[in-house]
Design a protein around this motif. Structure first.
Motif, mmCIF file in Angstrom:
data_model
loop_
_atom_site.group_PDB
_atom_site.id
_atom_site.type_symbol
_atom_site.label_atom_id
_atom_site.label_comp_id
_atom_site.label_asym_id
_atom_site.label_seq_id
_atom_site.Cartn_x
_atom_site.Cartn_y
_atom_site.Cartn_z
ATOM 1 N N VAL A 14 0.832 -1.205 0.000
ATOM 2 C CA VAL A 14 0.000 0.000 0.000
ATOM 3 C C VAL A 14 0.863 1.249 0.000
ATOM 4 O O VAL A 14 0.609 2.209 -0.751
ATOM 5 C CB VAL A 14 -0.953 -0.026 1.215
ATOM 6 C CG1 VAL A 14 -1.598 1.340 1.417
ATOM 7 C CG2 VAL A 14 -2.026 -1.082 1.024
ATOM 8 N N VAL A 15 1.889 1.280 0.833
ATOM 9 C CA VAL A 15 2.764 2.453 0.907
ATOM 10 C C VAL A 15 3.519 2.658 -0.398
ATOM 11 O O VAL A 15 3.790 3.793 -0.802
ATOM 12 C CB VAL A 15 3.737 2.303 2.090
ATOM 13 C CG1 VAL A 15 4.798 3.397 2.076
ATOM 14 C CG2 VAL A 15 2.979 2.343 3.410
ATOM 15 N N THR A 16 3.838 1.569 -1.085
ATOM 16 C CA THR A 16 4.658 1.666 -2.292
ATOM 17 C C THR A 16 3.845 2.026 -3.522
ATOM 18 O O THR A 16 4.279 2.852 -4.342
ATOM 19 C CB THR A 16 5.386 0.329 -2.538
ATOM 20 O OG1 THR A 16 6.158 0.005 -1.386
ATOM 21 C CG2 THR A 16 6.300 0.432 -3.754
ATOM 22 N N HIS A 17 2.654 1.463 -3.693
ATOM 23 C CA HIS A 17 1.942 1.535 -4.962
ATOM 24 C C HIS A 17 0.786 2.535 -4.988
ATOM 25 O O HIS A 17 0.168 2.705 -6.036
ATOM 26 C CB HIS A 17 1.407 0.151 -5.340
ATOM 27 C CG HIS A 17 2.495 -0.843 -5.632
ATOM 28 N ND1 HIS A 17 3.342 -0.736 -6.717
ATOM 29 C CD2 HIS A 17 2.880 -1.968 -4.972
ATOM 30 C CE1 HIS A 17 4.194 -1.740 -6.718
ATOM 31 N NE2 HIS A 17 3.938 -2.501 -5.667
ATOM 32 N N THR A 18 0.476 3.164 -3.876
ATOM 33 C CA THR A 18 -0.623 4.133 -3.850
ATOM 34 C C THR A 18 -0.082 5.556 -3.757
ATOM 35 O O THR A 18 1.098 5.762 -3.443
ATOM 36 C CB THR A 18 -1.563 3.857 -2.669
ATOM 37 O OG1 THR A 18 -0.819 3.913 -1.441
ATOM 38 C CG2 THR A 18 -2.197 2.483 -2.801
ATOM 39 N N LYS A 19 -0.943 6.525 -4.011
ATOM 40 C CA LYS A 19 -0.521 7.931 -4.017
ATOM 41 C C LYS A 19 -0.811 8.669 -2.714
ATOM 42 O O LYS A 19 -0.249 9.735 -2.482
ATOM 43 C CB LYS A 19 -1.204 8.675 -5.165
ATOM 44 C CG LYS A 19 -0.728 8.256 -6.543
ATOM 45 C CD LYS A 19 -1.348 9.114 -7.630
ATOM 46 C CE LYS A 19 -0.815 8.738 -9.009
ATOM 47 N NZ LYS A 19 -1.405 9.581 -10.073
ATOM 48 N N TRP A 20 -1.702 8.118 -1.871
ATOM 49 C CA TRP A 20 -2.078 8.853 -0.673
ATOM 50 C C TRP A 20 -0.914 9.100 0.291
ATOM 51 O O TRP A 20 -0.983 10.073 1.067
ATOM 52 C CB TRP A 20 -3.213 8.125 0.063
ATOM 53 C CG TRP A 20 -2.825 6.799 0.640
ATOM 54 C CD1 TRP A 20 -3.030 5.582 0.101
ATOM 55 C CD2 TRP A 20 -2.157 6.570 1.891
ATOM 56 N NE1 TRP A 20 -2.525 4.595 0.910
ATOM 57 C CE2 TRP A 20 -1.988 5.185 2.022
ATOM 58 C CE3 TRP A 20 -1.676 7.401 2.901
ATOM 59 C CZ2 TRP A 20 -1.362 4.610 3.130
ATOM 60 C CZ3 TRP A 20 -1.051 6.835 4.006
ATOM 61 C CH2 TRP A 20 -0.908 5.456 4.114
ATOM 62 N N PRO A 21 0.163 8.256 0.347
ATOM 63 C CA PRO A 21 1.249 8.588 1.278
ATOM 64 C C PRO A 21 1.850 9.976 1.068
ATOM 65 O O PRO A 21 2.349 10.582 2.025
ATOM 66 C CB PRO A 21 2.286 7.486 1.001
ATOM 67 C CG PRO A 21 1.481 6.327 0.565
ATOM 68 C CD PRO A 21 0.376 6.921 -0.261
ATOM 69 N N TYR A 22 1.791 10.517 -0.167
ATOM 70 C CA TYR A 22 2.287 11.871 -0.386
ATOM 71 C C TYR A 22 1.374 12.927 0.244
ATOM 72 O O TYR A 22 1.786 14.068 0.419
ATOM 73 C CB TYR A 22 2.414 12.150 -1.884
ATOM 74 C CG TYR A 22 3.621 11.495 -2.515
ATOM 75 C CD1 TYR A 22 4.806 11.331 -1.807
ATOM 76 C CD2 TYR A 22 3.575 11.030 -3.828
ATOM 77 C CE1 TYR A 22 5.907 10.734 -2.373
ATOM 78 C CE2 TYR A 22 4.678 10.425 -4.410
ATOM 79 C CZ TYR A 22 5.837 10.284 -3.679
ATOM 80 O OH TYR A 22 6.928 9.686 -4.253
ATOM 81 N N ARG A 23 0.137 12.557 0.591
ATOM 82 C CA ARG A 23 -0.759 13.475 1.280
ATOM 83 C C ARG A 23 -0.645 13.356 2.796
ATOM 84 O O ARG A 23 -1.082 14.250 3.517
ATOM 85 C CB ARG A 23 -2.212 13.229 0.854
ATOM 86 C CG ARG A 23 -2.473 13.407 -0.631
ATOM 87 C CD ARG A 23 -3.959 13.528 -0.923
ATOM 88 N NE ARG A 23 -4.703 12.354 -0.490
ATOM 89 C CZ ARG A 23 -4.911 11.275 -1.252
ATOM 90 N NH1 ARG A 23 -4.412 11.226 -2.478
ATOM 91 N NH2 ARG A 23 -5.612 10.255 -0.798
#
Length: 289
Positions: A14-23
């Motif tokens: 999830v941390v690697t392939h999604t964009k929400w961690p940048y938010r």
């Protein structure tokens, strides 16, 4: 044991392939660390049960015993690879930092007012070198000459946040975890994402001290990014970092971040909670008989 492995694998994906961690960079880091804690807790619990209650497990679950034993041994083998890689990376990093600190004493100039070391350079440079007495924040003389005082302060606050929060230990641990993985493409992508989140965490600390607009401006100038459009090239970590700074008054206070923090707490305590539930159930059964 299986739950812990699935939690760590799922959190990493999830941390690697999604964009929400940048938010929500701080929340994303906490989520991955919670997955590591859960995996370690599950491994220790499974190992304890396998050693202490081996005869009972063999008597009641003879068919699953080889599977459980293999899973525990493979997990300990992976943990050993991570630990070995961490020791190797940490030693190399410490030697490299010691050599760099020696070079700083030869070519750098320590400025007490800024609490930083100034290096002569034609390019705007800024980085931190962990070491004795908290390490050193290093900037080039071109940064002092061309940046405003607010931007210089934000650059120094960013580098000092790396030193104060010991980010080099986190990056070494993530690099060791990636080195132990067999799937290299995923490891490279995870390492890039993790390092970007660490930089965003330092951005948050700098924005608290110096303001988010000064921090975003300094980041743009350090990256040679003159575009006023923060949506341009959103896949670029620098653009994502600027967007996060300019669209959030405070770091990781959104609903997404709050939800992820709650999920991280649940992930961290899940193996321990299941183990405690099993112990209580066994205790109740023993008392009833």
């Amino acid at each position: 044991m299986l739950l812990s492995i699935l939690l760590l694998a799922g959190v990493s994906a999830v941390v690697t392939h999604t964009k929400w961690p940048y938010r929500a960079p701080c929340a994303a880091l906490c989520l991955w660390l919670a997955g590591c804690v859960a995996a370690l807790t599950g491994l220790l619990t499974a190992s304890y049960a396998m050693v202490v209650h081996f005869e009972e497990i063999a008597r009641h679950q003879i068919l699953l015993l080889p599977v459980d034993l293999t899973a525990v041994l493979v997990a300990w083998g992976f943990a050993g690879r991570v630990l070995s890689a961490y020791v190797r990376i940490h030693r190399k990093g410490r030697k490299r930092r010691q050599r760099h600190l020696h070079l700083l004493t030869l070519f750098g100039k320590s400025v007490h007012d800024l609490q930083a070391v100034i290096l002569p350079s034609r390019q705007p440079l800024a980085y931190s070198v962990p070491g004795p007495d908290g390490g050193h924040a290093v900037i080039s003389d071109r940064v002092l000459a061309e940046f405003t005082r607010e931007e210089v302060d934000s650059v120094l606050a960013h580098e000092k946040a790396h030193l104060r929060q010991r980010h080099h230990l986190l990056t070494e641990f993530s690099d060791a975890w990636c080195a132990a993985l067999s799937k290299r493409s995923f490891a490279v992508r995870f390492a890039e994402r993790f390092h970007g989140l660490i930089e965003m965490r330092a951005d948050c600390a700098a924005s608290v001290r110096c303001g988010r607009r000064a921090t975003a401006s300094a980041l743009a100038r350090m990256a040679y990014d003159k575009s006023p459009d923060t949506d341009a090239d959103f896949g670029c970590p620098v653009a994502a970092r600027r967007r996060h700074l300019l669209t959030n008054d405070r770091c990781c206070t959104s609903l997404t971040a709050s939800t992820v923090f709650c999920v991280a707490c649940a992930v961290a305590v899940a193996p321990a909670a299941l183990t405690a539930a099993g112990v209580l159930a066994a205790l109740c059964a023993w008392m009833c008989h």
